[in-house]
Design a protein around this motif. Structure first.
Motif, PDB file in Angstrom:
ATOM      1  N   GLU A  24      -2.118  -4.258  16.161  1.00  0.00           N
ATOM      2  CA  GLU A  24      -2.176  -5.177  14.907  1.00  0.00           C
ATOM      3  C   GLU A  24      -1.076  -4.899  13.650  1.00  0.00           C
ATOM      4  OE1 GLU A  24      -5.854  -5.264  13.121  1.00  0.00           O
ATOM      5  OE2 GLU A  24      -7.019  -6.148  14.959  1.00  0.00           O
ATOM      6  N   GLU A  25      -0.967  -3.613  13.526  1.00  0.00           N
ATOM      7  CA  GLU A  25      -0.197  -2.989  12.356  1.00  0.00           C
ATOM      8  C   GLU A  25       1.319  -2.765  12.682  1.00  0.00           C
ATOM      9  OE1 GLU A  25      -1.868  -0.136   9.838  1.00  0.00           O
ATOM     10  OE2 GLU A  25      -3.570  -1.395   9.396  1.00  0.00           O
ATOM     11  N   ALA A  26       1.667  -2.127  13.819  1.00  0.00           N
ATOM     12  CA  ALA A  26       2.792  -1.757  14.029  1.00  0.00           C
ATOM     13  C   ALA A  26       3.376  -2.363  15.318  1.00  0.00           C
ATOM     14  CB  ALA A  26       2.917   0.035  14.515  1.00  0.00           C
ATOM     15  N   GLY A  27       2.527  -3.211  16.166  1.00  0.00           N
ATOM     16  CA  GLY A  27       3.102  -3.641  17.333  1.00  0.00           C
ATOM     17  C   GLY A  27       3.280  -3.154  18.346  1.00  0.00           C
ATOM     18  N   VAL A  28       2.509  -1.771  18.602  1.00  0.00           N
ATOM     19  CA  VAL A  28       2.887  -1.045  19.657  1.00  0.00           C
ATOM     20  C   VAL A  28       1.529  -0.898  20.359  1.00  0.00           C
ATOM     21  CG1 VAL A  28       3.078   1.662  20.113  1.00  0.00           C
ATOM     22  CG2 VAL A  28       4.348   0.596  18.328  1.00  0.00           C
ATOM     23  N   HIS A  29       1.639  -1.011  21.687  1.00  0.00           N
ATOM     24  CA  HIS A  29       0.723  -0.613  22.791  1.00  0.00           C
ATOM     25  C   HIS A  29       0.761   0.957  23.135  1.00  0.00           C
ATOM     26  CE1 HIS A  29      -2.076  -1.160  26.050  1.00  0.00           C
ATOM     27  NE2 HIS A  29      -1.281  -0.622  26.799  1.00  0.00           N
ATOM     28  N   LEU A  30      -0.421   1.351  22.751  1.00  0.00           N
ATOM     29  CA  LEU A  30      -0.580   2.615  23.201  1.00  0.00           C
ATOM     30  C   LEU A  30      -1.279   3.088  24.406  1.00  0.00           C
ATOM     31  CD1 LEU A  30      -1.956   4.249  19.681  1.00  0.00           C
ATOM     32  CD2 LEU A  30       0.419   4.254  20.369  1.00  0.00           C
ATOM     33  N   ARG A  31      -0.793   4.106  25.138  1.00  0.00           N
ATOM     34  CA  ARG A  31      -1.097   4.547  26.526  1.00  0.00           C
ATOM     35  C   ARG A  31      -2.104   5.761  26.340  1.00  0.00           C
ATOM     36  NH1 ARG A  31       1.580   0.880  29.245  1.00  0.00           N
ATOM     37  NH2 ARG A  31       3.340   0.053  28.618  1.00  0.00           N
ATOM     38  N   GLN A  32      -1.718   6.521  25.460  1.00  0.00           N
ATOM     39  CA  GLN A  32      -2.509   7.934  25.241  1.00  0.00           C
ATOM     40  C   GLN A  32      -2.682   8.280  23.799  1.00  0.00           C
ATOM     41  OE1 GLN A  32       0.753  10.077  27.445  1.00  0.00           O
ATOM     42  NE2 GLN A  32      -0.105  11.906  26.279  1.00  0.00           N
ATOM     43  N   LEU A  33      -3.987   8.915  23.472  1.00  0.00           N
ATOM     44  CA  LEU A  33      -4.146   9.398  22.193  1.00  0.00           C
ATOM     45  C   LEU A  33      -4.508  10.881  22.273  1.00  0.00           C
ATOM     46  CD1 LEU A  33      -6.769   6.764  21.045  1.00  0.00           C
ATOM     47  CD2 LEU A  33      -4.196   6.966  20.225  1.00  0.00           C
ATOM     48  N   GLU A  34      -3.932  11.835  21.322  1.00  0.00           N
ATOM     49  CA  GLU A  34      -4.312  13.193  21.162  1.00  0.00           C
ATOM     50  C   GLU A  34      -4.998  13.147  19.992  1.00  0.00           C
ATOM     51  OE1 GLU A  34      -2.037  17.346  20.411  1.00  0.00           O
ATOM     52  OE2 GLU A  34      -0.983  15.720  21.064  1.00  0.00           O
ATOM     53  N   CYS A  35      -6.622  13.492  20.235  1.00  0.00           N
ATOM     54  CA  CYS A  35      -7.217  13.650  18.882  1.00  0.00           C
ATOM     55  C   CYS A  35      -6.750  15.008  18.239  1.00  0.00           C
ATOM     56  CB  CYS A  35      -8.848  13.848  19.432  1.00  0.00           C
ATOM     57  SG  CYS A  35     -10.015  13.729  18.037  1.00  0.00           S
ATOM     58  N   VAL A  36      -6.865  14.674  16.913  1.00  0.00           N
ATOM     59  CA  VAL A  36      -6.448  15.829  15.933  1.00  0.00           C
ATOM     60  C   VAL A  36      -7.920  16.301  15.365  1.00  0.00           C
ATOM     61  CG1 VAL A  36      -5.293  16.695  13.791  1.00  0.00           C
ATOM     62  CG2 VAL A  36      -4.203  15.075  15.748  1.00  0.00           C
ATOM     63  N   VAL A  37      -8.649  15.513  14.867  1.00  0.00           N
ATOM     64  CA  VAL A  37      -9.780  15.841  13.975  1.00  0.00           C
ATOM     65  C   VAL A  37     -10.438  14.796  13.530  1.00  0.00           C
ATOM     66  CG1 VAL A  37      -8.594  16.134  11.554  1.00  0.00           C
ATOM     67  CG2 VAL A  37     -10.501  17.557  11.971  1.00  0.00           C
ATOM     68  N   HIS A  38     -11.752  14.945  13.235  1.00  0.00           N
ATOM     69  CA  HIS A  38     -12.743  13.974  12.615  1.00  0.00           C
ATOM     70  C   HIS A  38     -13.016  14.504  11.292  1.00  0.00           C
ATOM     71  CE1 HIS A  38     -17.087  14.599  13.187  1.00  0.00           C
ATOM     72  NE2 HIS A  38     -17.099  13.875  12.464  1.00  0.00           N
ATOM     73  N   ALA A  39     -12.691  13.853  10.273  1.00  0.00           N
ATOM     74  CA  ALA A  39     -12.893  14.655   8.913  1.00  0.00           C
ATOM     75  C   ALA A  39     -13.221  13.576   7.933  1.00  0.00           C
ATOM     76  CB  ALA A  39     -11.621  15.197   8.443  1.00  0.00           C
ATOM     77  N   TYR A  40     -13.498  13.900   6.591  1.00  0.00           N
ATOM     78  CA  TYR A  40     -14.079  13.301   5.529  1.00  0.00           C
ATOM     79  C   TYR A  40     -12.975  13.209   4.675  1.00  0.00           C
ATOM     80  CZ  TYR A  40     -18.318  13.713   7.526  1.00  0.00           C
ATOM     81  OH  TYR A  40     -19.524  13.649   8.389  1.00  0.00           O
ATOM     82  N   SER A  41     -12.432  12.020   4.246  1.00  0.00           N
ATOM     83  CA  SER A  41     -11.321  11.905   3.199  1.00  0.00           C
ATOM     84  C   SER A  41     -11.751  12.458   1.918  1.00  0.00           C
ATOM     85  CB  SER A  41     -10.933  10.274   3.310  1.00  0.00           C
ATOM     86  OG  SER A  41     -12.244   9.690   2.615  1.00  0.00           O
ATOM     87  N   MET A  42     -12.701  12.299   1.264  1.00  0.00           N
ATOM     88  CA  MET A  42     -13.098  12.594  -0.110  1.00  0.00           C
ATOM     89  C   MET A  42     -14.551  12.788  -0.107  1.00  0.00           C
ATOM     90  SD  MET A  42     -10.984  10.127  -2.567  1.00  0.00           S
ATOM     91  CE  MET A  42     -12.335   8.755  -2.794  1.00  0.00           C
ATOM     92  N   PRO A  43     -15.120  14.083   0.559  1.00  0.00           N
ATOM     93  CA  PRO A  43     -16.736  14.296   0.706  1.00  0.00           C
ATOM     94  C   PRO A  43     -17.305  14.479  -0.704  1.00  0.00           C
ATOM     95  CG  PRO A  43     -15.191  16.052   1.319  1.00  0.00           C
ATOM     96  CD  PRO A  43     -14.447  15.132   0.985  1.00  0.00           C
ATOM     97  N   SER A  44     -16.711  14.485  -1.816  1.00  0.00           N
ATOM     98  CA  SER A  44     -17.383  14.599  -3.033  1.00  0.00           C
ATOM     99  C   SER A  44     -18.037  13.161  -3.418  1.00  0.00           C
ATOM    100  CB  SER A  44     -16.704  15.263  -3.924  1.00  0.00           C
ATOM    101  OG  SER A  44     -15.709  14.442  -4.402  1.00  0.00           O
ATOM    102  N   VAL A  45     -17.275  12.090  -2.974  1.00  0.00           N
ATOM    103  CA  VAL A  45     -17.666  10.727  -3.467  1.00  0.00           C
ATOM    104  C   VAL A  45     -17.625   9.748  -2.357  1.00  0.00           C
ATOM    105  CG1 VAL A  45     -16.911  11.332  -5.964  1.00  0.00           C
ATOM    106  CG2 VAL A  45     -15.427  10.253  -4.173  1.00  0.00           C
ATOM    107  N   SER A  46     -17.238   9.896  -1.185  1.00  0.00           N
ATOM    108  CA  SER A  46     -17.118   8.902  -0.426  1.00  0.00           C
ATOM    109  C   SER A  46     -17.987   9.546   1.037  1.00  0.00           C
ATOM    110  CB  SER A  46     -15.739   8.688   0.012  1.00  0.00           C
ATOM    111  OG  SER A  46     -15.448   7.696   1.034  1.00  0.00           O
ATOM    112  N   SER A  47     -18.390   8.735   1.762  1.00  0.00           N
ATOM    113  CA  SER A  47     -18.810   8.881   3.251  1.00  0.00           C
ATOM    114  C   SER A  47     -18.082   8.717   4.136  1.00  0.00           C
ATOM    115  CB  SER A  47     -20.055   7.845   3.328  1.00  0.00           C
ATOM    116  OG  SER A  47     -19.723   6.742   3.637  1.00  0.00           O
TER     117      SER A  47
END
Length: 191
Positions: free
Chosen positions: A98-121
């Motif tokens: 949608e944003e870049a017009g690129v069809h991806l074939r593979q993903l490498e997961c880096v992390v799942h994290a919280y952007s601002m855990p003191s005020v945001s879920s």
């Protein structure tokens, strides 16, 4: 948007694209304290990079946070978007198209994290993804129906690494992904 977890009581002040409220947080000693909470669910973000040409594909879009501080609203960042009930990997793939017009074939997961855990879920799923010229199948630009006006921008990896080292990447999710790419794939940055 995902519902508020039942484990955390929340007095809703506003419900819209984001939900704002006062949550009741239980501390280690058993006491409780009120905390402001912004909730809009989970998101996925992907840093696209072309290993052959040694460039990354970011997207430039207007963001209210920098504008609030009197800075330019235009921010170059890795494509990202809300899960909207979907899976993180599928969301990263959708947002890259949608944003870049690129069809991806593979993903490498880096992390799942919280952007601002003191005020945001908000939970972020961060990915790296290689692409090539053949994967650029659309114009990108985002969804105009959702108020998006996104400009795909290719940046040389050497320039991106220099921006990370010198503190010129102001979007945290993009900074984390650039640093992850530098650590995991150092050969891409070798002279």
């Amino acid at each position: 948007m995902s519902e508020t977890p039942a484990a955390l009581p929340l007095r809703v002040i506003h419900r819209g694209w984001n939900t704002f409220g006062i949550a009741t947080l239980t501390l280690p000693d058993g006491s409780t304290v009120p905390r402001a909470l912004e909730h809009h669910g989970e998101a996925a973000c992907v840093l696209l990079y072309d290993p052959g040409r040694r460039v990354a594909l970011l997207v430039r879009q207007a963001r209210v946070g920098p504008a609030f501080w009197g800075e330019s609203a235009d921010l170059d960042e890795a494509p990202a978007g809300g899960l909207d009930g979907g899976e993180p990997e599928a969301t990263a793939i959708r947002e890259a198209l949608e944003e870049a017009g690129v069809h991806l074939r593979q993903l490498e997961c880096v992390v799942h994290a919280y952007s601002m855990p003191s005020v945001s879920s908000e939970r972020l799923w961060l990915y790296l993804a290689p692409y090539g010229e053949a994967d650029r199948i659309g114009p990108g630009g985002g969804l105009h129906a959702e108020g998006e006006q996104v400009l795909p921008v290719e940046v040389p990896l050497a320039e991106l690494a220099d921006a990370a080292r010198s503190g010129r990447i102001s979007d945290l999710k993009t900074l984390v992904l650039v640093q992850a790419l530098m650590l995991r794939h150092p050969a891409l940055f070798a002279p």
